[in-house]
Design a protein around this motif. Structure first.
Motif, PDB file in Angstrom:
ATOM      1  N   VAL A  27      -6.809  -0.835  -9.609  1.00 31.70           N
ATOM      2  CA  VAL A  27      -7.315  -2.354  -9.551  1.00 31.70           C
ATOM      3  C   VAL A  27      -8.031  -2.621 -10.456  1.00 31.70           C
ATOM      4  O   VAL A  27      -8.629  -3.203 -11.226  1.00 31.70           O
ATOM      5  CB  VAL A  27      -7.455  -2.944  -8.251  1.00 31.70           C
ATOM      6  CG1 VAL A  27      -8.035  -4.115  -8.109  1.00 31.70           C
ATOM      7  CG2 VAL A  27      -6.520  -3.845  -7.844  1.00 31.70           C
ATOM      8  N   ARG A  40      -4.316   2.836  -5.221  1.00 35.52           N
ATOM      9  CA  ARG A  40      -4.547   0.860  -5.548  1.00 35.52           C
ATOM     10  C   ARG A  40      -5.551   0.396  -5.623  1.00 35.52           C
ATOM     11  O   ARG A  40      -5.895   0.262  -6.995  1.00 35.52           O
ATOM     12  CB  ARG A  40      -3.914   0.091  -4.118  1.00 35.52           C
ATOM     13  CG  ARG A  40      -3.701  -1.659  -4.832  1.00 35.52           C
ATOM     14  CD  ARG A  40      -2.777  -2.201  -3.798  1.00 35.52           C
ATOM     15  NE  ARG A  40      -2.710  -2.986  -3.947  1.00 35.52           N
ATOM     16  CZ  ARG A  40      -3.362  -4.227  -4.792  1.00 35.52           C
ATOM     17  NH1 ARG A  40      -4.443  -4.054  -4.591  1.00 35.52           N
ATOM     18  NH2 ARG A  40      -2.662  -4.882  -5.149  1.00 35.52           N
ATOM     19  N   GLU A  57      -2.266   3.478  -0.864  1.00 38.55           N
ATOM     20  CA  GLU A  57      -3.620   2.977   0.228  1.00 38.55           C
ATOM     21  C   GLU A  57      -4.309   3.017  -0.980  1.00 38.55           C
ATOM     22  O   GLU A  57      -5.319   2.058  -1.176  1.00 38.55           O
ATOM     23  CB  GLU A  57      -3.782   2.543   1.256  1.00 38.55           C
ATOM     24  CG  GLU A  57      -2.193   1.862   1.539  1.00 38.55           C
ATOM     25  CD  GLU A  57      -2.341   1.633   3.253  1.00 38.55           C
ATOM     26  OE1 GLU A  57      -3.069   1.679   4.182  1.00 38.55           O
ATOM     27  OE2 GLU A  57      -1.750   0.752   3.821  1.00 38.55           O
ATOM     28  N   ASP A 109       2.508  -1.704  -5.895  1.00 36.61           N
ATOM     29  CA  ASP A 109       3.163  -2.461  -5.131  1.00 36.61           C
ATOM     30  C   ASP A 109       4.187  -2.632  -4.400  1.00 36.61           C
ATOM     31  O   ASP A 109       4.616  -3.825  -3.944  1.00 36.61           O
ATOM     32  CB  ASP A 109       2.672  -3.893  -5.779  1.00 36.61           C
ATOM     33  CG  ASP A 109       0.468  -4.209  -5.847  1.00 36.61           C
ATOM     34  OD1 ASP A 109       0.582  -3.900  -4.863  1.00 36.61           O
ATOM     35  OD2 ASP A 109       0.179  -5.285  -6.727  1.00 36.61           O
ATOM     36  N   ARG A 110       5.208  -2.761  -5.780  1.00 40.61           N
ATOM     37  CA  ARG A 110       7.028  -3.450  -5.031  1.00 40.61           C
ATOM     38  C   ARG A 110       7.014  -1.475  -4.379  1.00 40.61           C
ATOM     39  O   ARG A 110       8.128  -1.752  -3.067  1.00 40.61           O
ATOM     40  CB  ARG A 110       7.596  -2.480  -6.390  1.00 40.61           C
ATOM     41  CG  ARG A 110       9.044  -3.498  -5.970  1.00 40.61           C
ATOM     42  CD  ARG A 110       9.455  -3.091  -7.669  1.00 40.61           C
ATOM     43  NE  ARG A 110      10.117  -1.970  -8.277  1.00 40.61           N
ATOM     44  CZ  ARG A 110       9.777  -2.028  -9.306  1.00 40.61           C
ATOM     45  NH1 ARG A 110       8.501  -2.743 -10.207  1.00 40.61           N
ATOM     46  NH2 ARG A 110       9.864  -0.539  -9.898  1.00 40.61           N
ATOM     47  N   MET A 164       5.162  -0.167  -1.936  1.00 43.39           N
ATOM     48  CA  MET A 164       4.452   0.035  -0.473  1.00 43.39           C
ATOM     49  C   MET A 164       5.239  -0.414   0.690  1.00 43.39           C
ATOM     50  O   MET A 164       5.256  -0.278   2.091  1.00 43.39           O
ATOM     51  CB  MET A 164       3.207  -0.942  -0.524  1.00 43.39           C
ATOM     52  CG  MET A 164       1.761   0.458  -0.911  1.00 43.39           C
ATOM     53  SD  MET A 164       0.254  -0.284  -1.607  1.00 43.39           S
ATOM     54  CE  MET A 164       0.243  -0.247   0.469  1.00 43.39           C
ATOM     55  N   LEU A 168       0.007   0.537 -11.326  1.00 38.25           N
ATOM     56  CA  LEU A 168      -0.206  -1.064  -9.940  1.00 38.25           C
ATOM     57  C   LEU A 168       1.216  -1.349  -9.464  1.00 38.25           C
ATOM     58  O   LEU A 168       1.454  -1.846  -8.095  1.00 38.25           O
ATOM     59  CB  LEU A 168      -0.806  -1.941 -10.549  1.00 38.25           C
ATOM     60  CG  LEU A 168      -1.595  -2.235  -9.010  1.00 38.25           C
ATOM     61  CD1 LEU A 168      -2.168  -1.832  -8.144  1.00 38.25           C
ATOM     62  CD2 LEU A 168      -3.143  -3.599 -10.195  1.00 38.25           C
ATOM     63  N   ALA A 169       1.727  -1.602 -10.448  1.00 31.96           N
ATOM     64  CA  ALA A 169       3.208  -3.195  -9.875  1.00 31.96           C
ATOM     65  C   ALA A 169       3.573  -1.696  -9.127  1.00 31.96           C
ATOM     66  O   ALA A 169       4.719  -2.408  -8.631  1.00 31.96           O
ATOM     67  CB  ALA A 169       3.774  -3.333 -10.968  1.00 31.96           C
TER      68      ALA A 169
END
Length: 369
Positions: free
Chosen positions: A153, A149, A146, A171-172, A174, A167-168
């Protein structure tokens, strides 16, 4: 300058599971071998433990070496784990920083009943204990992702390709962590592996479960059977050990006394030997040997290491001026009786920079600087 490699297993567990007893037994067992293999306490909570390997002694015998020097791995006694550690409870912040520095996790689970030793949850349940530890590590990973991230961004807006890939991954990862799936079970594409490792997720580290049983259950009990079933589902390894027995063995200095004690308990050998060897496998390590009149020495590299990687373990000059690695497979070395016979029979190979080592290779490096 000599190259150094650190391979560390962090020993974790809830209070009163026998974690420190196990660490002290490792320290005591290694100290008992001090005449041959010095045990080194690097810090108060770090023990450097020799890796038992019968091949080392056999090669030393054939090479008529004055001494045999084993390779080692480090075990770290990591304190401070309680429920809420991910939020800084107890010694939580210290615990998280220490576990981040190790390469693998040795998770000690209490698999014994003892009314004189309280359990933090009031009842012995190794699966519930494992869940507490795993949950704390996953929560810590979620918090880490978190925080990461937001910066990712911002970087992606500037067209940073690595940031987009990372980032990808974040996001996968988390939602999977939120669902209780540790990072080591996440699928990562080959091209993204380096970025994945850079995130230093605690649950990406390999895990070995240690079932600490009582002295009457050295071969295992109902508690350890449940842990073995859980580990099988996770693809993890398990070692059943009695820290109490190992502590007693560590007090014995005479080899015959140790064997008599083990025989009296119906045990073939020390559980610590199995633990050290399992830790070595857990880290994905292999051994190569160098042999000569002064010494035969076992050295450690990661699986898949090249000849140049191995040369650097001995000394950076060996890698810088690398010419070739004169290599004999361990089985060939023993079968024909050493280097000279291997050379005469064509079993010594001259390998180049890109040669991938095999476990047990006996190597003489040729270099020029």
């Amino acid at each position: 300058m000599m190259a150094t490699m650190g391979f560390r297993c962090g020993i974790v567990g809830l209070p009163n599971v026998g974690k420190s007893t196990l660490f002290n037994a490792l320290a005591g067992a290694a100290a008992a071998e001090a005449a041959n293999y010095p045990f080194c306490t690097i810090e108060p909570n770090v023990g450097r433990v020799p890796v038992p390997d019968a091949r080392l002694l056999r090669v030393a015998e054939i090479a008529k070496s004055a001494r045999a020097v084993p390779t080692h791995i480090d075990f770290v006694d990591i304190a401070g784990l309680v429920s809420g550690a991910s939020c800084g409870e107890g010694l939580g912040n210290t615990f998280l920083s220490h576990i981040r520095e190790v390469d693998a996790i040795v998770h000690v689970l209490r698999c014994f009943e003892n009314d004189d030793i309280s359990h933090v949850s009031g009842t012995v349940d190794p699966l519930a204990d494992a869940e507490i530890v795993n949950t704390e590590l996953m929560l810590a990973d979620l918090q880490s992702l978190e925080r990461r991230r937001e910066g990712l961004v911002k970087r992606t807006r500037g067209g940073d390709g690595d940031a987009e890939t990372t980032l990808a991954l974040v996001d996968r990862a988390m939602p999977l962590l939120a669902d209780g799936i540790p990072a080591r079970a996440h699928e990562v594409s080959e091209g993204a592996e380096a970025l994945w490792r850079q995130m230093q997720l605690l649950t990406a580290k390999p895990v070995l479960y240690v079932c600490n049983v009582d002295e009457n259950s050295a071969a295992g009990n109902d508690f350890s059977a449940k842990v073995e079933a859980m580990a099988a589902e996770q693809g993890a390894e398990v070692v059943v050990i009695s820290a109490a027995i190992e502590s007693e063995i560590a007090q014995l200095t005479d080899a015959d006394e140790k064997q008599d004690f083990l025989d009296s308990l119906g045990l073939e050998g020390s559980g610590l030997v199995r633990l050290v060897q399992a830790g070595y496998r857990l880290l994905g390590l292999i051994t190569f040997l160098t042999a000569g009149p002064k010494e035969t020495r076992a050295r450690t590299v990661a699986e898949g290491a090249s000849a140049v990687d191995a040369a650097a373990v001995i000394h950076t000059d060996f890698a810088r001026g690398f010419i070739c690695a004169e290599t004999i497979a361990y089985v060939d070395y023993v079968r024909v009786g050493g280097e000279l016979k291997a050379k005469e029979t064509g079993l010594m190979r001259q390998e180049g920079h890109d040669y991938r080592l095999h476990d047990g290779d006996v190597i003489l490096f040729r270099f020029n600087v």
